[in-house]
Write a protein that holds these residues in place. Structure first.
Motif, PDB file in Angstrom:
ATOM      1  N   GLU A 283      -9.351 -13.102  15.244  1.00  0.00           N
ATOM      2  CA  GLU A 283      -8.343 -13.286  16.288  1.00  0.00           C
ATOM      3  C   GLU A 283      -7.089 -12.460  16.032  1.00  0.00           C
ATOM      4  OE1 GLU A 283      -6.279 -14.445  19.578  1.00  0.00           O
ATOM      5  OE2 GLU A 283      -8.404 -14.824  19.142  1.00  0.00           O
ATOM      6  N   ARG A 284      -6.686 -12.335  14.764  1.00  0.00           N
ATOM      7  CA  ARG A 284      -5.367 -11.768  14.463  1.00  0.00           C
ATOM      8  C   ARG A 284      -5.397 -10.301  14.021  1.00  0.00           C
ATOM      9  NH1 ARG A 284      -2.138 -16.234  10.965  1.00  0.00           N
ATOM     10  NH2 ARG A 284      -0.545 -14.591  11.164  1.00  0.00           N
ATOM     11  N   ALA A 285      -6.509  -9.835  13.540  1.00  0.00           N
ATOM     12  CA  ALA A 285      -6.557  -8.485  12.961  1.00  0.00           C
ATOM     13  C   ALA A 285      -6.120  -7.425  13.968  1.00  0.00           C
ATOM     14  CB  ALA A 285      -7.967  -8.172  12.467  1.00  0.00           C
ATOM     15  N   GLY A 286      -5.189  -6.586  13.542  1.00  0.00           N
ATOM     16  CA  GLY A 286      -4.689  -5.514  14.389  1.00  0.00           C
ATOM     17  C   GLY A 286      -3.678  -5.958  15.422  1.00  0.00           C
ATOM     18  N   ARG A 287      -3.460  -7.274  15.519  1.00  0.00           N
ATOM     19  CA  ARG A 287      -2.513  -7.816  16.500  1.00  0.00           C
ATOM     20  C   ARG A 287      -1.349  -8.536  15.828  1.00  0.00           C
ATOM     21  NH1 ARG A 287      -7.814 -10.241  19.228  1.00  0.00           N
ATOM     22  NH2 ARG A 287      -8.396  -8.482  20.581  1.00  0.00           N
ATOM     23  N   ASP A 288      -1.614  -9.066  14.648  1.00  0.00           N
ATOM     24  CA  ASP A 288      -0.614  -9.821  13.899  1.00  0.00           C
ATOM     25  C   ASP A 288      -0.960  -9.669  12.423  1.00  0.00           C
ATOM     26  OD1 ASP A 288       1.480 -11.450  13.241  1.00  0.00           O
ATOM     27  OD2 ASP A 288       0.733 -13.232  14.287  1.00  0.00           O
ATOM     28  N   SER A 289      -0.111 -10.170  11.566  1.00  0.00           N
ATOM     29  CA  SER A 289      -0.382 -10.072  10.133  1.00  0.00           C
ATOM     30  C   SER A 289      -1.603 -10.907   9.758  1.00  0.00           C
ATOM     31  CB  SER A 289       0.837 -10.557   9.333  1.00  0.00           C
ATOM     32  OG  SER A 289       0.513 -10.627   7.954  1.00  0.00           O
ATOM     33  N   VAL A 290      -2.458 -10.352   8.906  1.00  0.00           N
ATOM     34  CA  VAL A 290      -3.596 -11.107   8.378  1.00  0.00           C
ATOM     35  C   VAL A 290      -3.421 -11.358   6.877  1.00  0.00           C
ATOM     36  CG1 VAL A 290      -5.251 -10.355  10.119  1.00  0.00           C
ATOM     37  CG2 VAL A 290      -4.913  -8.959   8.065  1.00  0.00           C
ATOM     38  N   GLU A 291      -2.210 -11.125   6.391  1.00  0.00           N
ATOM     39  CA  GLU A 291      -1.944 -11.350   4.975  1.00  0.00           C
ATOM     40  C   GLU A 291      -1.985 -12.841   4.661  1.00  0.00           C
ATOM     41  OE1 GLU A 291       1.919 -10.810   2.206  1.00  0.00           O
ATOM     42  OE2 GLU A 291       1.218  -8.957   3.167  1.00  0.00           O
ATOM     43  N   GLY A 292      -2.708 -13.181   3.579  1.00  0.00           N
ATOM     44  CA  GLY A 292      -2.817 -14.581   3.187  1.00  0.00           C
ATOM     45  C   GLY A 292      -1.897 -14.961   2.048  1.00  0.00           C
ATOM     46  N   GLU A 293      -1.731 -14.059   1.100  1.00  0.00           N
ATOM     47  CA  GLU A 293      -0.839 -14.321  -0.026  1.00  0.00           C
ATOM     48  C   GLU A 293      -0.367 -13.002  -0.607  1.00  0.00           C
ATOM     49  OE1 GLU A 293      -2.748 -16.287  -3.262  1.00  0.00           O
ATOM     50  OE2 GLU A 293      -4.496 -14.973  -3.245  1.00  0.00           O
ATOM     51  N   ARG A 294       0.792 -13.061  -1.264  1.00  0.00           N
ATOM     52  CA  ARG A 294       1.386 -11.857  -1.868  1.00  0.00           C
ATOM     53  C   ARG A 294       2.055 -12.261  -3.175  1.00  0.00           C
ATOM     54  NH1 ARG A 294       3.662  -6.632  -0.381  1.00  0.00           N
ATOM     55  NH2 ARG A 294       2.509  -6.853   1.577  1.00  0.00           N
ATOM     56  N   ILE A 295       1.869 -11.443  -4.185  1.00  0.00           N
ATOM     57  CA  ILE A 295       2.483 -11.686  -5.485  1.00  0.00           C
ATOM     58  C   ILE A 295       3.242 -10.431  -5.905  1.00  0.00           C
ATOM     59  CG2 ILE A 295       2.072 -12.188  -7.929  1.00  0.00           C
ATOM     60  CD1 ILE A 295      -0.515 -13.587  -7.094  1.00  0.00           C
TER      61      ILE A 295
END
Length: 373
Positions: A283-295
């Motif tokens: 649903e979100r890819a290319g339209r909104d962020s698909v990032e789940g976590e960042r360190i």
């Protein structure tokens, strides 16, 4: 230069030992996943960057149709400045690869295949939950060779329940009869949450003891050397120039960008991973962020990461490279750790490098842990 990883999360059957982000029984999402993946790639802020390695992994990438794979590779080429000599790898399992599909891979520019054979024992393959036979593994490799792929790698495993040192020797001997220039030969790691871990905890199966696993590793090392392979990373062997250029980026701390469900990325200052939920990703890819976590990688962690990744390579840590990157000799950060591991016979050092000893290869995780403060 930048590397690109593309994750295909689908499998025909989940193996006994697998804890990777891969799923069986979700074929209904395949039709939506490929367009979503292409949208994410096309929308990347790294568009236009030069790329010299692409690795399509899984899961089982070869489960996708040839047109779907062609669309993914085409989008990558349209988005990035892919170099003319780029290494483009696809992972495959024998049951989903034939000559026609391999020829389609060659036509779209894929030039390296990593085939998940795991064992040449049909009994062991059945135990592991693999849905191919040893013969089918060899047939898939032959199909790739006849299609024109000349950079061929296979995966094998040792340290499995019920496996003997002679079984491992037979697997490596059989490898030597095949048109393979690279092999990843892993000692089994029992991961939490897997059916294998559950069965072992219940006493259903028993692992070989540590001495036997160490003997298996030595047998692999000696036989692969006799077959003309050099041991360039803790689990990786290659002939001549056929080391994995993409995987080497992980070990020498170079940046890579991941696309797809659960794909990981690294830019030198942070590591991040995409969301794991397939419907949400579509649903979100290319339209909104698909990032789940960042360190974020702080100054302390960066030197730890660098050391334990570099130590996976047989050349180990290059002292001059460490000093260039961090502005001080490695001994300033890890002198006592290095001295202690040398006394234990697990590391060896010269003026230029620090690396695992032959004994240290069998205790890599212990050594790596000593560099985590």
């Amino acid at each position: 230069m930048l590397g690109v990883y593309v994750h295909i999360p689908f499998c025909r059957h989940k193996c006994l030992y697998c804890d990777f982000p891969s799923y069986s029984g979700l074929d209904c999402y395949m039709a939506g996943y490929v367009p979503a993946l292409c949208r994410e790639i096309a929308a990347t802020p790294y568009a236009g960057k030069p790329v010299d390695t692409i690795y399509i992994g899984g899961g089982t990438p070869s489960i996708l149709s040839a047109p779907s794979m062609e669309a993914i590779v085409r989008t990558l080429r349209q988005t990035f400045a892919v170099t003319g000599d780029a290494e483009i790898t696809i992972e495959a399992n024998p049951e989903s690869l034939d000559r026609e599909k391999a020829e389609a891979y060659v036509a779209c520019g894929i030039n390296r295949l990593s085939l998940g054979i795991q064992s040449f024992s049909d009994e062991m393959l059945s135990f592991l939950g693999r849905i191919h036979t040893a013969k089918e593994g060899e047939q898939a490799l032959d199909a790739a060779w006849k299609a024109g792929i000349r950079n061929l790698s296979i995966d094998l495993m040792y340290g499995l329940p019920g496996q003997t040192v002679d079984d491992v020797r037979r697997d490596v001997q059989r490898l030597g009869d095949l048109p393979v220039d690279h092999a990843s030969i892993y000692s089994l790691i029992v991961e939490d949450g897997t059916p294998l871990k559950h069965g072992l905890s219940k006493g259903t199966w028993t692992l070989p003891d540590d001495d036997t696993v160490e003997a298996m590793g030595k047998a692999v090392h000696d036989q692969m050397h006799d077959l003309g392979f050099h041991h360039y990373e803790i689990s990786s062997y290659a002939k001549g120039p056929f080391e994995s250029k993409h995987n080497s980026k992980y070990w020498i701390y170079e940046p890579y960008i991941g696309f797809g469900v659960s794909a990981h990325s690294f830019d030198g200052t942070a590591r991040w991973a995409n969301m794991a939920n397939i419907p949400q990703y579509i649903e979100r890819a290319g339209r909104d962020s698909v990032e789940g976590e960042r360190i974020a990688i702080d100054a302390e962690r960066v030197v730890e990461d660098y050391c334990f990744l570099a130590l996976r390579r047989r050349v180990g840590i290059e002292k001059d490279d460490y000093a260039r990157r961090f502005g001080r000799p490695i001994e300033a950060d890890f002198g006592p750790v290095i001295d202690g591991l040398i006394r234990q016979g697990l590391l060896e050092t010269t003026d230029q490098w620090i690396r695992l000893s032959d004994k240290g290869l069998a205790y890599g995780n212990y050594v790596f842990g000593k560099f985590i403060r």
